[in-house]
Design a protein around this motif. Structure first.
Motif, mmCIF file in Angstrom:
data_model
loop_
_atom_site.group_PDB
_atom_site.id
_atom_site.type_symbol
_atom_site.label_atom_id
_atom_site.label_comp_id
_atom_site.label_asym_id
_atom_site.label_seq_id
_atom_site.Cartn_x
_atom_site.Cartn_y
_atom_site.Cartn_z
ATOM 1 N N ASP A 139 90.472 18.877 110.549
ATOM 2 C CA ASP A 139 90.547 20.293 110.013
ATOM 3 C C ASP A 139 90.992 20.183 108.484
ATOM 4 O O ASP A 139 92.133 19.364 108.156
ATOM 5 N N TYR B 110 89.298 20.844 104.113
ATOM 6 C CA TYR B 110 88.439 21.299 103.305
ATOM 7 C C TYR B 110 87.380 20.410 102.865
ATOM 8 O O TYR B 110 87.884 19.184 102.288
ATOM 9 N N VAL C 151 88.586 28.760 97.455
ATOM 10 C CA VAL C 151 88.086 28.453 98.664
ATOM 11 C C VAL C 151 86.762 29.440 98.839
ATOM 12 O O VAL C 151 87.094 30.760 98.957
ATOM 13 N N ASP D 6 84.503 29.569 101.157
ATOM 14 C CA ASP D 6 83.673 29.937 102.250
ATOM 15 C C ASP D 6 84.336 29.070 103.852
ATOM 16 O O ASP D 6 85.200 28.277 103.209
ATOM 17 N N ASP D 7 84.224 29.414 104.716
ATOM 18 C CA ASP D 7 84.817 28.726 106.273
ATOM 19 C C ASP D 7 83.542 28.257 107.017
ATOM 20 O O ASP D 7 82.380 28.936 106.746
ATOM 21 N N ALA E 254 82.905 26.704 110.683
ATOM 22 C CA ALA E 254 83.502 26.211 111.949
ATOM 23 C C ALA E 254 82.697 25.467 112.904
ATOM 24 O O ALA E 254 81.615 25.239 112.433
ATOM 25 N N ARG F 256 86.579 25.689 103.295
ATOM 26 C CA ARG F 256 87.459 25.347 104.455
ATOM 27 C C ARG F 256 86.826 24.968 105.699
ATOM 28 O O ARG F 256 85.761 25.633 106.058
ATOM 29 N N THR G 297 93.973 30.090 101.869
ATOM 30 C CA THR G 297 92.469 30.426 102.232
ATOM 31 C C THR G 297 91.873 31.072 101.150
ATOM 32 O O THR G 297 90.600 31.213 101.443
#
Length: 391
Positions: free
Chosen positions: A52, A54, A67, A69-70, A72, A88, A112
């Motif tokens: 986890d 960046y 930051v 975007d994220d 998953a 992230r 974030t």
């Protein structure tokens, strides 16, 4: 008397590896692969994050980055990281285009909207590269591999739901003797609690096969034959204990010798001299008729049955001993190969246990090895090098 090696050679020449069958993965644990297993795709199939953190360009850190975007694990959206930005990212998530490194969240303030990165990172940091574990088409397991938890995992990991294997042999264990009663029941005059079927069934399971304890029968050969007929339909092999010696009441020998497919003989070993082996029924199911003394039956299992089960499982049958230095002098009868119970230590010494009688089960339970004394040796001085079979 027949030699130990000759008796084992006959057994291994008779038994055959079990025929392969295709099993669901949930049923494959403990079986032996009957095919090579390859991966149809690279593993990992794509570059992904090992932590986890960046996703960044290494040249942009340390410093504070927006930051944007994220991403998953399991995301199928295309993402990119431009100069001076961060995304992230979660463990296992695909790497965004443009990013060449992952900064672990522990090296940051965890932001974030923007993230402060406190140290520099090398290019490729915390990235799992596509194919770094397995290339497409590469074999991950070879035929002849026993399937344990890790092997089951990689089979599933290359997308297989079913696999061709040699199954675990199904082995039925029967004890004989009118003096035997079930553990937990009261003892009458002249009776003992039956232990061999528990020992041998456990030994079967420890050897990677399926053991089925059928309990004990008395001294009536007809009753034994009925039991054998009942269990032949589900057995790949049968083990009996007792009833194979030279006495007046030997139900195994009386029941099986007339069939002409099971041979009883003396093997030049101690303990375990009386032995029987052969096949039963149209399917020629192997039967191992072992002596009744508890230590004799267990030693016989280790020498003769376990290698046979290995062959049935499609595994090598080598039972190569190790060497150790015995801590005390040993004696052995001339003309027989002795298997004395001992405790093998980490310093390369082996100490014979107190109580070497073939009935002394407590002494066997304290041992972790068999000390081998050849047929032509009657005395072994303390400190001598000896061969040892691990239990």
């Amino acid at each position: 008397m027949r030699s130990v090696d000759a008796h084992l050679a006959e057994i291994l020449a008779t038994v055959r590896p079990l025929a392969p069958l295709e099993l669901e993965l949930e049923r494959a644990l403990g079986t032996t692969l009957a095919e090579d297993v390859s991966s149809p795709v690279p593993l990992p199939p794509f570059d992904n994050s090992a932590m986890d953190g960046y996703a960044v360009r290494a040249e942009d850190v340390p410093g504070t980055l927006p930051v944007i975007d994220d991403v998953a694990a399991g995301s199928d959206e295309l993402r990119a990281v431009g100069p001076g930005h961060a995304v992230r990212i979660m463990t296992g998530a695909p790497m965004p285009a443009g990013a060449d490194s992952v900064v672990p969240v522990e090296w940051t303030d965890g932001g974030t909207v923007s993230v402060r990165i406190n140290r520099d990172v090398p290019v490729g940091n915390a990235i799992r590269r596509a194919g770094e574990d397995v290339q497409a088409g590469e074999a991950v397991l070879k035929a002849g591999t026993v399937i344990g938890p890790a092997q089951l995992g990689i089979i599933a990991g290359v997308g297989r739901r079913r696999v061709w294997v040699r199954p675990q042999p199904r082995v039925v264990v029967i004890s004989t003797g009118a003096e035997l009663v079930e553990p937990g029941a009261p003892l009458g005059r002249g009776q003992i609690w039956e232990s061999n079927s528990f020992t041998l069934t456990a030994a079967v399971r420890a050897a990677g096969a399926e053991g089925f304890r059928a309990g004990s029968v008395g001294d009536d050969p007809a009753v034994l034959l009925d039991q054998l007929d009942t269990h032949l339909v589900r057995a790949d092999a049968i083990i009996t204990s007792g009833g194979v010696s030279m006495g007046a009441y030997e139900p195994v020998k009386e029941a099986l010798a007339p069939l002409g497919t099971v041979r009883f003989e003396k093997v030049a070993m101690q303990p375990g001299m009386p032995q029987g082996f052969g096949v039963l029924g149209d399917d020629r199911v192997p039967i191992f008729a072992l002596p009744g003394n508890p230590v004799s039956s267990f030693v016989s299992f280790m020498l003769f049955v376990r290698p046979a089960l290995d062959k049935m499982r499609g595994l090598p049958t080598d039972t190569a001993p190790v060497t150790a230095y015995v801590t005390a002098a040993l004696r052995s009868p001339s003309g027989r190969r002795s298997y004395l119970r001992g405790v093998l230590a980490s310093d390369g010494t082996v100490a014979p246990v107190h109580g070497q009688g073939s009935h002394q089960l407590a002494a066997l339970a304290s041992a972790n090895a068999l000390i081998v004394v050849p047929e032509d040796v009657t005395e072994v001085p303390g400190g001598s090098e000896v061969e040892v079979i691990r239990l």
